[in-house]
Design an enzyme around this catalytic site. Structure first.
Site, mmCIF file in Angstrom:
data_model
loop_
_atom_site.group_PDB
_atom_site.id
_atom_site.type_symbol
_atom_site.label_atom_id
_atom_site.label_comp_id
_atom_site.label_asym_id
_atom_site.label_seq_id
_atom_site.Cartn_x
_atom_site.Cartn_y
_atom_site.Cartn_z
ATOM 1 N N VAL A 98 5.986 -8.504 -62.757
ATOM 2 C CA VAL A 98 6.742 -8.432 -64.006
ATOM 3 C C VAL A 98 8.177 -7.992 -63.737
ATOM 4 C CG1 VAL A 98 6.982 -7.122 -66.156
ATOM 5 C CG2 VAL A 98 4.760 -8.076 -65.517
ATOM 6 N N GLU A 99 8.343 -7.028 -62.844
ATOM 7 C CA GLU A 99 9.671 -6.461 -62.614
ATOM 8 C C GLU A 99 10.608 -7.417 -61.880
ATOM 9 O OE1 GLU A 99 11.055 -3.785 -63.677
ATOM 10 O OE2 GLU A 99 9.351 -2.747 -64.574
#
Length: 324
Positions: free
Chosen positions: A125-126
């Site tokens: 996600v990051e």
């Protein structure tokens, strides 16, 4: 020679900039610079001359001020948000990442008691598994936010910590790249998180969260462990609601401050077995087919310690499930 006095130091393959520095914004002459320098020197024992030297090279970035005013979590509902993070491309890349780093993820899971899929999902996600770590000089981003953003205290603190981590890791701060908000590496640690939770997983004497997957993976696992992740416990589950009593507590708090039995009394019915005494809260997200209701358990709350957003935590959870 102190790290902040060095003109250039190589630290991994992904964080160096060209030797040309951006146009200065004269932050070394800012009306509050002496206050900042005094605090950083007292808190982290960094020489004042070092701090002033690097602030003199920082550039004010209007793009950073524009970006901080419109974070994705404030302009999107869950039905849009999930389309960013739960794509087949991100899922397939995550499976490849887990296969490539299977031994590291297994070791981190065993050492810290955090599911390997959660670790991978955070990184997915990051930064799309380390491939999108940000193109801003962190020096510029944090100086801009510390001195030119109205809500300064957070970034004032992060800029001090940024100089401290550069000193500790022997990195030239002008070479470090990250997000517009100063987050860095595979897991997008802000400087205070770096100082508190980054680990040297392979024992090479450096905490390299930019180019060393071992350090990055173990650091994310350590972050979750230190924030109370409970190994083997559930994260969330769908629930049904009836009546209207539940409205008084829906999305009332990120922290689970009700018991399941109390939630049941308000018309909330879990779809999976869970103890009546377990702490939880009620989450409502606007999905593609209307409102979705979820039970926010302790581990869901722990994910929000990484990013204080229910949608973020749900994206991490659902991506982790897809990576199993």
């Amino acid at each position: 020679m102190r790290a902040l006095r060095k003109t250039l130091m190589v630290f991994g393959s992904g964080i160096l900039l060209s030797s040309a520095l951006p146009a200065a914004a004269n932050y070394d002459q800012h009306p509050r610079v002496n206050e900042f320098i005094a605090e950083a020197a007292a808190e982290y024992k960094i020489p004042a001359d070092d701090i002033r030297q690097w602030l003199a090279q920082a550039e004010k970035l209007d793009s950073v001020l524009a970006a901080i005013a419109r974070p994705a979590e404030k302009v999107k509902e869950w039905d849009e948000y999930q389309d960013i993070f739960l794509t087949s491309k991100r899922i397939n890349a995550g499976k490849a990442f887990m296969k490539e780093h299977a031994a590291l993820l297994r070791e981190a899971e065993e050492k810290y008691g955090v599911k390997k899929e959660i670790i991978a999902a955070i990184i997915g996600v990051e930064t799309f598994y380390g491939t999108r770590q940000g193109n801003y000089r962190v020096l510029d981003s944090l100086a801009t936010l510390a001195f030119d953003y109205p809500d300064r205290p957070l970034f004032w603190r992060e800029l001090k910590a940024f100089f401290a981590l550069a000193e500790a890791e022997q990195i030239n701060p002008a070479t470090i790249k990250g997000s517009y908000a100063g987050a860095m590496g595979y897991g997008q640690f802000i400087p205070t998180s770096f100082l508190n939770f980054a680990v040297d997983a392979d024992g090479d004497g450096r905490r390299d969260l930019w180019a060393n997957p071992a350090d990055a993976i173990f650091s994310v696992a350590n972050y979750f462990s230190k924030h109370g992740w409970k190994n083997g416990e559930a994260v969330t589950q769908r629930v049904h609601v009836s009546g209207d009593k539940y409205e008084q507590i829906v999305n009332d708090n990120l922290k689970p401050n009700w018991t399941v039995s109390e939630l049941k009394a308000l018309g909330i019915e879990p779809t999976e077995k869970v103890s009546d005494e377990k702490p939880a809260n009620l989450i409502r997200l606007q999905g593609k087919h209307g409102a979705e209701f979820w039970l926010g358990e302790h581990n869901f709350y722990v994910i929000t310690r990484y990013n204080h957003s229910r949608m973020y935590a749900m994206a991490v959870y659902q991506l982790s499930e897809a990576l199993k």
